[in-house]
Design an enzyme around this catalytic site. Sequence first.
Site, PDB file in Angstrom:
ATOM      1  N   ILE A  59       4.112   2.952   2.431  1.00 45.48           N
ATOM      2  CA  ILE A  59       3.453   3.516   1.256  1.00 45.48           C
ATOM      3  C   ILE A  59       2.219   2.677   0.889  1.00 45.48           C
ATOM      4  O   ILE A  59       1.157   3.210   0.579  1.00 45.48           O
ATOM      5  CB  ILE A  59       4.439   3.570   0.067  1.00 45.48           C
ATOM      6  CG1 ILE A  59       5.548   4.574   0.348  1.00 45.48           C
ATOM      7  CG2 ILE A  59       3.719   3.906  -1.214  1.00 45.48           C
ATOM      8  CD1 ILE A  59       6.700   4.514  -0.632  1.00 45.48           C
ATOM      9  N   ASP A  60       2.365   1.354   0.968  1.00 47.70           N
ATOM     10  CA  ASP A  60       1.259   0.456   0.607  1.00 47.70           C
ATOM     11  C   ASP A  60       0.060   0.619   1.520  1.00 47.70           C
ATOM     12  O   ASP A  60      -1.045   0.219   1.182  1.00 47.70           O
ATOM     13  CB  ASP A  60       1.696  -1.019   0.729  1.00 47.70           C
ATOM     14  CG  ASP A  60       2.795  -1.375  -0.242  1.00 47.70           C
ATOM     15  OD1 ASP A  60       3.115  -0.521  -1.086  1.00 47.70           O
ATOM     16  OD2 ASP A  60       3.319  -2.494  -0.145  1.00 47.70           O
ATOM     17  N   ASP A  61       0.274   1.134   2.713  1.00 51.60           N
ATOM     18  CA  ASP A  61      -0.803   1.210   3.705  1.00 51.60           C
ATOM     19  C   ASP A  61      -1.430   2.594   3.791  1.00 51.60           C
ATOM     20  O   ASP A  61      -2.297   2.829   4.630  1.00 51.60           O
ATOM     21  CB  ASP A  61      -0.253   0.863   5.104  1.00 51.60           C
ATOM     22  CG  ASP A  61       0.175  -0.585   5.211  1.00 51.60           C
ATOM     23  OD1 ASP A  61      -0.366  -1.410   4.454  1.00 51.60           O
ATOM     24  OD2 ASP A  61       1.041  -0.884   6.045  1.00 51.60           O
TER      25      ASP A  61
END
Length: 674
Positions: free
Chosen positions: A542-544
């Site tokens: 999700i962070d990427d």
Amino acid sequence: MAFASPPLSAALRRPPSVLSSAACRRRAAAAADAPANAFWSAIARKFHWETPWPADAPAVAWNFDPTAGPVYAHWWKGGRTNICYNALDVHVAAGRGADVALLFEPNEPADGRARSLTYAELLEEVTAAAAALTAAGVRRGDGVVTYMPMGVELPVVMLAAARIGAVHSVVFGGFSAAALAARLAASGAEVLVTTDGVGRGGKWVGLKAAADEAIALAAADYGHTVVTQLVVRNRSAADGRGGGAEEGAAVPMVAGRDVWWDDALAAAPRAGGEVVWVDAEDPLFCLFTSGSTGAPKGVVHTVGGYMVGAATTFKYSFNYMPGDVYFCTADAGWITGHTYVTYGPLLNGATQVVFEGVPTYPDAGRLWEIVAKYRVNILYTAPTALRSLKRAGDAFVAAHDTSSLKVLGTVGEPINPEAWDWYYSVVGASAATVVDSYWQTETGAHVLAPIPVAGLDLKPGCAQLPHLGIVPVLLDDAGGLVEGEGEGYLAISRPWPSALRTLLGDHERMEATYFARFPGFYLTGDGARRDADGHLWLTGRIDDVLNVSGHRLGTAEVEAAIVGVPGVAEAAVVGVPHPVTGEALYAYVVLMPGVEGNDALRAAITAGLRARIGPIARVETLHWVGGRGLPKTRSGKILRRLLRLIAMGGGGGDLGDTSTLADPSVLDELLQTS
Ligand code: ATP
Ligand code: MG
């Protein structure tokens, strides 16, 4: 094949207002849980329980909603068992003591250290080891930290700790003294088990020296005292074989603190090795995550649920049958080595290869040589290893007989279709099943996997199906369920036995990390897409996630498209701010040997992305990566966080926490070429 994900019960969707009282919610959840609980309890009963869990208690008591109270999940609480007893004694008692448990393959192929241990012999070693830990003062609930290479002794120490109810915390032998010091202090362990050293590839790594430094650092920086250090003598040193320059060098021992493992075993009263029965919810181990997205998290697992999850997933994911020879290349420093080396195979009474070395030493045929030597039926490795072995060329596979393989497992990162195809067609000669297993340190065991059953059409790069008892859901930004085809945050809506129980010393961080954003669900931190067959594809962290002109693109799909271009060996993509599109794609590309990064290849990559994803997936900056490759964690995962900082100009020289990085010199090379 059409596949419908298990329907979510009404109670597990957003709770309607009539169920707003806690009591009503609990009753509805219990009703929805009943079939799954009966299923898991039927499996749990196949294990030895010294005291069964209370007959009138539900299998699991749980809460995934931090707004309703503390998050927890307790499975079979009140039942008393022991995972080591179930992994060893049970088989010996059933007359299977002469079956081979471990086939040890050393770093050097022919240094004479290869050996095999039967279940009876392993039980003997583990019992002696447990007695040594008891003699060192370790009791139920105490921590034991290991800092050891992969080999027979590491699982032996883990099982020995479990046997006496202690909590093991394995620190990967490639970590620095500073990383070990922090983990020692966090665990509170007074006993550290280490090894004099190990040959890894062509190098000799002196672990004892780093452990000594870590003990000093733990005292100076954290006020933590290691009382006893048990030192396993690695025979490569004693025999004078298999090491490098420092091989066989004398290891200084600190009087009163350091004890040779063999001496400790010889001196320990045997009674100290007896099984200590523990509650199903006693902690079994703490293990830190890989640190791909930030500071590693100390994940805590408990005995009963983890035992059931590890054993069941091993059996079904790999279609394990008695007599199969299994080989997992993971180090027990990671969750894969915990669940699918130390526990899952042994709980099933399986025979497995334990490998001390690396896939590329003495050459890129090492794994295939081992497969041929032991007639391995089930192989379990990581996409990063497969990509580097593919890059080395097919001849290394062709030189060995790999025809015994029936299941080819992969784990750790999304596997790009080209690596999948190579695994399937070259390694498996199109006759074995590829099992792309998706899971996490936190989940303890497989969560998604194309369980190898007849009739399932495999899809390269797709983890496909929820594992037994897992109810995966996709959530949108507002926490709504994405039904049918679509994309979203991958979450799990009900507890499963091997789920993490807490983060070491920080339950609030556990609630904040996994449960706060979408109360009621365990949020994995990964994104996924459900296709028309109901199969799940991991799209990346999700962070990427990449966001170009309002379109969300998963790193996995963009990278797979780039790696699909002939000449490309590996790729990593990050987003950098862009005035018009919001974010622009910055791609790091590793080439096959002899291939040059030029305009023609750039054009081929652009065309490949356009064809496989669409014109939106346009790479703004292509960064040809030099010989040192991409920055990876010590468990082999790409650190996109660092790549993002480099793409944005190097973070002003501050790249934050780089302690989980395997090879720091990679960063210098990338900064120079950017
Ligand atoms: P940290 O949590 O500290 O950032 P990490 O997530 O890399 O580190 P692990 O628990 O070792 O630590 O790895 C789990 C992650 O690995 C998953 O969340 C997922 O991103 C990735 N992963 C594992 N297996 C697969 C797979 N088969 N397909 C796609 N991704 C996978
Ligand atoms: Mg993670």
